[in-house]
Design an enzyme around this catalytic site. Structure first.
Site, PDB file in Angstrom:
ATOM      1  N   CYS A 262       6.730 -12.319   2.329  1.00 24.16           N
ATOM      2  CA  CYS A 262       7.442 -11.053   2.198  1.00 24.16           C
ATOM      3  C   CYS A 262       7.212 -10.240   3.458  1.00 24.16           C
ATOM      4  CB  CYS A 262       6.897 -10.316   0.973  1.00 24.16           C
ATOM      5  SG  CYS A 262       7.636  -8.696   0.715  1.00 24.16           S
TER       6      CYS A 262
ATOM      7  N   PRO B  37       5.965 -22.116  -1.822  1.00 25.15           N
ATOM      8  CA  PRO B  37       5.406 -20.986  -1.076  1.00 25.15           C
ATOM      9  C   PRO B  37       6.489 -19.985  -0.682  1.00 25.15           C
ATOM     10  CG  PRO B  37       5.512 -22.929   0.326  1.00 25.15           C
ATOM     11  CD  PRO B  37       5.984 -23.354  -1.026  1.00 25.15           C
TER      12      PRO B  37
ATOM     13  N   GLY C 198       0.841  -1.192   0.000  1.00 25.87           N
ATOM     14  CA  GLY C 198       0.000   0.000   0.000  1.00 25.87           C
ATOM     15  C   GLY C 198       0.877   1.243   0.000  1.00 25.87           C
TER      16      GLY C 198
ATOM     17  N   HIS D  73      11.252  -6.366  -6.159  1.00 27.70           N
ATOM     18  CA  HIS D  73      11.076  -5.168  -5.321  1.00 27.70           C
ATOM     19  C   HIS D  73      11.667  -3.927  -5.995  1.00 27.70           C
ATOM     20  CE1 HIS D  73       9.186  -6.363  -1.606  1.00 27.70           C
ATOM     21  NE2 HIS D  73      10.015  -7.357  -1.400  1.00 27.70           N
TER      22      HIS D  73
ATOM     23  N   HIS E 212      12.746 -12.575  -6.032  1.00 21.99           N
ATOM     24  CA  HIS E 212      11.833 -11.823  -5.159  1.00 21.99           C
ATOM     25  C   HIS E 212      12.384 -10.408  -4.886  1.00 21.99           C
ATOM     26  CE1 HIS E 212       9.026 -11.747  -1.519  1.00 21.99           C
ATOM     27  NE2 HIS E 212       9.788 -10.686  -1.346  1.00 21.99           N
ATOM     28  N   GLU E 213      13.675 -10.345  -4.547  1.00 19.73           N
ATOM     29  CA  GLU E 213      14.271  -9.036  -4.226  1.00 19.73           C
ATOM     30  C   GLU E 213      14.402  -8.166  -5.476  1.00 19.73           C
ATOM     31  OE1 GLU E 213      14.211  -8.322  -1.208  1.00 19.73           O
ATOM     32  OE2 GLU E 213      14.009 -10.381  -0.523  1.00 19.73           O
TER      33      GLU E 213
END
Ligand SMILES: [Zn+2]
Length: 214
Positions: A131, A128, A30, A177, A173-174
């Site tokens: 974060c 799975p 968010g 980001h 994953h990083e």
């Protein structure tokens, strides 16, 4: 003296100092900073007190949250820097069976500035993941099997990593980001879960998700 300290503490409780990034907590989904494409770090800025402070705080937050990866936007800084670590203690944490099945392996604390990623093995692995910016939840996410990561360390020296399995997953994953992307954008959505769902039933809903770690 003690009285003065008490008054100071009392004042700061009611008038908390305005906080600005870099934070010592992890920003949550968010927050626009998690959806921002990051800027590269200029080599000539590597020695600046600002960049050094960001790196220091990334390391502190990583330790506080006992995390295996952290990207600068997660502490409110939209710069291209990621931190990775997979210490030997994880084997005990996950158990030998999961450790082997998910192709986990160790990596000492590694900072990569302005990282670039290439996929070495395009086959997908579905496992799975979670974060710290979506705290309390997890989901199955398909990831490439092996990747090559290149960038530089805090001294400007080149860093190249070729990793498969779980470390390749952490790297992907990083890297996401740094492009304003979160795992919820590419997860198998029906597997999305609150990791405390069972505990929530046992405790009749009286369960908290902490967003602060000491
Ligand atoms: Zn994350």
């Amino acid at each position: 003296m003690a009285g003065k300290r008490f008054i100071e503490a009392y004042k700061s409780f009611f008038n908390p100092k305005p906080v600005s990034p870099p934070f010592l907590h992890v920003c949550q989904v968010g927050d626009p900073v998690l959806r921002t494409a990051t800027r590269p770090v200029e080599v000539e800025h590597l020695d600046s007190p600002e960049i050094k402070q960001v790196i220091l705080q990334m390391k502190q937050v990583m330790k506080r949250y006992d995390s295996v990866g952290l990207a600068a936007p997660q502490i409110g800084i939209p710069l291209s820097m990621i931190l990775l670590e997979f210490s030997p203690k994880r084997k005990e944490q996950f158990g030998a069976e999961v450790y082997a099945a998910r192709e986990m392996s160790t990596l000492p604390l590694t900072l990569v500035i302005n990282p670039k990623m290439d996929v070495i093995d395009y086959s997908k692995v579905e496992l799975p993941e979670s974060c710290e910016s979506i705290r309390g939840y997890s989901a199955v996410v398909p990831r490439y099997k092996a990747v090559r990561l290149s960038g530089m360390d805090e001294k400007g020296e080149p860093v190249v990593l070729e990793k498969k399995g779980w470390l390749a997953r952490i790297i992907q994953h990083e890297m996401d980001h740094l492009h304003g992307k979160l795992y919820i954008d590419c997860m198998t959505s029906r597997t999305f879960q609150n990791d405390g769902w069972h505990r929530i039933n046992v405790h009749q809903g009286r369960v908290k998700i902490e967003f602060h770690k000491k």
